[in-house]
Design an enzyme around this catalytic site. Structure first.
Site, PDB file in Angstrom:
ATOM      1  N   ARG A   1     -12.411   2.346  -7.699  1.00 15.68           N
ATOM      2  CA  ARG A   1     -11.610   3.564  -7.928  1.00 15.68           C
ATOM      3  C   ARG A   1     -12.010   4.207  -9.258  1.00 15.68           C
ATOM      4  O   ARG A   1     -12.669   3.555 -10.080  1.00 15.68           O
ATOM      5  CB  ARG A   1     -10.124   3.203  -7.931  1.00 15.68           C
ATOM      6  CG  ARG A   1      -9.681   2.720  -6.572  1.00 15.68           C
ATOM      7  CD  ARG A   1      -8.200   2.588  -6.481  1.00 15.68           C
ATOM      8  NE  ARG A   1      -7.834   2.208  -5.124  1.00 15.68           N
ATOM      9  CZ  ARG A   1      -6.623   2.289  -4.627  1.00 15.68           C
ATOM     10  NH1 ARG A   1      -5.632   2.738  -5.377  1.00 15.68           N
ATOM     11  NH2 ARG A   1      -6.376   1.926  -3.392  1.00 15.68           N
TER      12      ARG A   1
ATOM     13  N   ASP B   1       0.832  -1.210   0.000  1.00 17.75           N
ATOM     14  CA  ASP B   1       0.000   0.000   0.000  1.00 17.75           C
ATOM     15  C   ASP B   1       0.867   1.259   0.000  1.00 17.75           C
ATOM     16  O   ASP B   1       2.004   1.253   0.491  1.00 17.75           O
ATOM     17  CB  ASP B   1      -0.908  -0.018   1.247  1.00 17.75           C
ATOM     18  CG  ASP B   1      -2.068   0.955   1.117  1.00 17.75           C
ATOM     19  OD1 ASP B   1      -2.375   1.380  -0.019  1.00 17.75           O
ATOM     20  OD2 ASP B   1      -2.662   1.289   2.160  1.00 17.75           O
TER      21      ASP B   1
ATOM     22  N   ARG C   1       2.286  -4.680   6.192  1.00 18.56           N
ATOM     23  CA  ARG C   1       1.522  -3.661   5.456  1.00 18.56           C
ATOM     24  C   ARG C   1       2.354  -2.401   5.375  1.00 18.56           C
ATOM     25  O   ARG C   1       2.740  -1.838   6.406  1.00 18.56           O
ATOM     26  CB  ARG C   1       0.182  -3.366   6.111  1.00 18.56           C
ATOM     27  CG  ARG C   1      -0.609  -2.333   5.275  1.00 18.56           C
ATOM     28  CD  ARG C   1      -2.053  -2.160   5.676  1.00 18.56           C
ATOM     29  NE  ARG C   1      -2.719  -1.331   4.669  1.00 18.56           N
ATOM     30  CZ  ARG C   1      -3.962  -1.449   4.259  1.00 18.56           C
ATOM     31  NH1 ARG C   1      -4.733  -2.369   4.783  1.00 18.56           N
ATOM     32  NH2 ARG C   1      -4.460  -0.644   3.335  1.00 18.56           N
TER      33      ARG C   1
ATOM     34  N   THR D   1     -10.650  -6.843  -4.541  1.00 14.48           N
ATOM     35  CA  THR D   1     -11.987  -6.855  -5.162  1.00 14.48           C
ATOM     36  C   THR D   1     -12.666  -5.500  -5.000  1.00 14.48           C
ATOM     37  O   THR D   1     -13.577  -5.176  -5.754  1.00 14.48           O
ATOM     38  CB  THR D   1     -12.872  -7.965  -4.533  1.00 14.48           C
ATOM     39  OG1 THR D   1     -12.775  -7.890  -3.101  1.00 14.48           O
ATOM     40  CG2 THR D   1     -12.430  -9.350  -4.974  1.00 14.48           C
ATOM     41  N   GLU D   2     -12.228  -4.715  -4.027  1.00 11.18           N
ATOM     42  CA  GLU D   2     -12.806  -3.372  -3.802  1.00 11.18           C
ATOM     43  C   GLU D   2     -12.136  -2.304  -4.663  1.00 11.18           C
ATOM     44  O   GLU D   2     -12.681  -1.216  -4.852  1.00 11.18           O
ATOM     45  CB  GLU D   2     -12.677  -2.969  -2.326  1.00 11.18           C
ATOM     46  CG  GLU D   2     -13.612  -3.716  -1.380  1.00 11.18           C
ATOM     47  CD  GLU D   2     -13.222  -5.166  -1.168  1.00 11.18           C
ATOM     48  OE1 GLU D   2     -12.018  -5.479  -1.138  1.00 11.18           O
ATOM     49  OE2 GLU D   2     -14.129  -6.006  -1.069  1.00 11.18           O
ATOM     50  N   ASN D   3     -10.932  -2.600  -5.161  1.00 13.33           N
ATOM     51  CA  ASN D   3     -10.209  -1.573  -5.924  1.00 13.33           C
ATOM     52  C   ASN D   3     -10.891  -1.232  -7.263  1.00 13.33           C
ATOM     53  O   ASN D   3     -10.587  -0.203  -7.870  1.00 13.33           O
ATOM     54  CB  ASN D   3      -8.753  -1.994  -6.168  1.00 13.33           C
ATOM     55  CG  ASN D   3      -7.879  -1.905  -4.924  1.00 13.33           C
ATOM     56  OD1 ASN D   3      -6.933  -2.677  -4.746  1.00 13.33           O
ATOM     57  ND2 ASN D   3      -8.169  -0.948  -4.032  1.00 13.33           N
TER      58      ASN D   3
HETATM   59  C1  IPE Z   1      -5.219  -2.641   0.033  1.00 10.53           C
HETATM   60  O1  IPE Z   1      -4.971  -1.290  -0.179  1.00 10.53           O
HETATM   61  C2  IPE Z   1      -5.244  -3.374  -1.274  1.00 10.53           C
HETATM   62  C3  IPE Z   1      -3.939  -3.497  -1.939  1.00 10.53           C
HETATM   63  C4  IPE Z   1      -2.793  -3.092  -1.491  1.00 10.53           C
HETATM   64  C5  IPE Z   1      -3.991  -4.156  -3.224  1.00 10.53           C
HETATM   65  P1  IPE Z   1      -6.159  -0.234  -0.298  1.00 10.53           P
HETATM   66  O2  IPE Z   1      -5.528   1.078  -0.495  1.00 10.53           O
HETATM   67  O3  IPE Z   1      -7.128  -0.667  -1.334  1.00 10.53           O
HETATM   68  O4  IPE Z   1      -6.857  -0.351   1.125  1.00 10.53           O
HETATM   69  P2  IPE Z   1      -7.829   0.677   1.871  1.00 10.53           P
HETATM   70  O5  IPE Z   1      -8.859   1.118   0.876  1.00 10.53           O
HETATM   71  O6  IPE Z   1      -6.970   1.814   2.337  1.00 10.53           O
HETATM   72  O7  IPE Z   1      -8.390  -0.096   3.013  1.00 10.53           O
HETATM   73  C1  IPE Z   2      -1.742   0.272  -3.271  1.00 12.14           C
HETATM   74  O1  IPE Z   2      -1.495   1.619  -3.334  1.00 12.14           O
HETATM   75  C2  IPE Z   2      -2.001  -0.327  -4.625  1.00 12.14           C
HETATM   76  C3  IPE Z   2      -3.414  -0.650  -4.872  1.00 12.14           C
HETATM   77  C4  IPE Z   2      -4.351  -0.653  -3.980  1.00 12.14           C
HETATM   78  C5  IPE Z   2      -3.778  -1.015  -6.234  1.00 12.14           C
HETATM   79  P1  IPE Z   2      -2.661   2.688  -3.258  1.00 12.14           P
HETATM   80  O2  IPE Z   2      -3.085   3.043  -4.639  1.00 12.14           O
HETATM   81  O3  IPE Z   2      -3.752   2.240  -2.379  1.00 12.14           O
HETATM   82  O4  IPE Z   2      -1.900   3.919  -2.627  1.00 12.14           O
HETATM   83  P2  IPE Z   2      -2.485   4.923  -1.552  1.00 12.14           P
HETATM   84  O5  IPE Z   2      -2.916   4.117  -0.364  1.00 12.14           O
HETATM   85  O6  IPE Z   2      -3.642   5.618  -2.192  1.00 12.14           O
HETATM   86  O7  IPE Z   2      -1.348   5.816  -1.246  1.00 12.14           O
HETATM   87 MG    MG Z   3      -4.120   2.457  -0.386  1.00 16.35          MG
END
Ligand code: IPE
Ligand code: IPE
Ligand code: MG
Length: 247
Positions: A78, A27, A191, A73-75
């Site tokens: 975006r 993350d 994490r 699965t939630e991404n």
């Molecule tokens: C968790 O990160 C998922 C991945 C690293 C692929 P997110 O950025 O999606 O998590 P939340 O939304 O902060 O919980």
């Molecule tokens: C993790 O990085 C990668 C994915 C979840 C795809 P993020 O895109 O969540 O990065 P932040 O948390 O917004 O900085």
């Molecule tokens: Mg993130």
């Protein structure tokens, strides 16, 4: 080697002081980029480039299984532009990195849903898994379109489909229906990015994992910090519900 590690599951995978299985919630890509005045996608681009080095470092330390959380699965919720960009970046990275992983005897396993990914990505994932299937080095589970809840529901569906008798539904059987069926449970979950949550990652498998979180954004995680994290792990006492772990 893999058979040996996989059979020492149910929390007793501490192999000396080195974790057998390390899982990472990668993350902080977006914030890494924003901090530099760059588009978020630039963070994802640099983020995938960091994977090889991390796998190398962990492998050198004796880790046998690595699971990387790349897309949840939630991404999908975006902005469309970011989702499309991540899918494209991941596809390109896979094309470039698969060969190098194969040359290093790494076995690539995709965990997560396949059907929502584009045809090209589906084919590339299938190719990477086919090519590296018989490799005997480290196993790299790539969690892409992965969700712990989805994985558990999928396992339940398969168990029902197989008409497994009620009395046979044990923890041992259940884990065989998970995407991670050929990996032991993670000993250590890291994490990056500073958040203190699990975000739907390995919900079943993490029952007795040790957690480590760092404010470092994923693209900034270097070998020194990783080695410090492994050192911290080696000083943890895992009890698995007992009073004395040796009992
Ligand atoms: C968790 O990160 C998922 C991945 C690293 C692929 P997110 O950025 O999606 O998590 P939340 O939304 O902060 O919980
Ligand atoms: C993790 O990085 C990668 C994915 C979840 C795809 P993020 O895109 O969540 O990065 P932040 O948390 O917004 O900085
Ligand atoms: Mg993130």
């Amino acid at each position: 080697m893999q058979v040996q590690a996989a059979s020492s599951q149910h929390g007793s995978t501490q192999n000396g002081k080195v974790p057998v299985h390390v899982a990472i919630i990668m993350d902080g890509n977006g914030r890494w980029a924003q901090k530099r005045g760059l588009p978020r996608l630039e963070g994802h681009r640099v983020g995938v480039d960091c994977i090889q080095k991390v796998v190398e470092t962990l492998s050198d330390k004796g880790v046998k299984y690595i699971t990387l959380y790349a897309f949840s699965t939630e991404n999908w919720s975006r902005p469309q532009e970011e989702v499309t960009g991540i899918l494209e970046i991941f596809l390109q990275a896979l094309r470039v990195q698969t060969r190098a992983f194969h040359d290093n005897n790494v076995r690539i396993v995709h965990i997560g849903k396949v059907d929502r990914l584009g045809l090209e990505l589906q084919e590339e994932l299938a190719y990477a898994q086919r090519l590296t299937r018989d490799n005997t080095g480290i196993t790299l589970n790539v969690a892409f379109d992965y969700g712990g809840r989805d994985e558990i529901l999928e396992a339940v569906r398969k168990i029902i489909h197989d008409r497994v008798p009620e009395e046979d539904v044990s923890e041992k059987l259940f884990r065989r229906y998970l995407f991670t069926s050929d990996s032991p449970d993670p000993d250590l979950i890291i994490r990056t990015g500073g958040e203190l949550r699990i975000s739907n990652f390995l919900l079943w498998q993490s029952a007795y994992s040790e957690y480590y979180h760092t404010p470092t954004f994923w693209p900034d995680l270097d070998s020194e910090e990783l080695e410090r994290i492994l050192e911290t792990f080696s000083n943890r006492q895992r009890r698995f519900g007992r009073v004395n772990p040796e009992d």
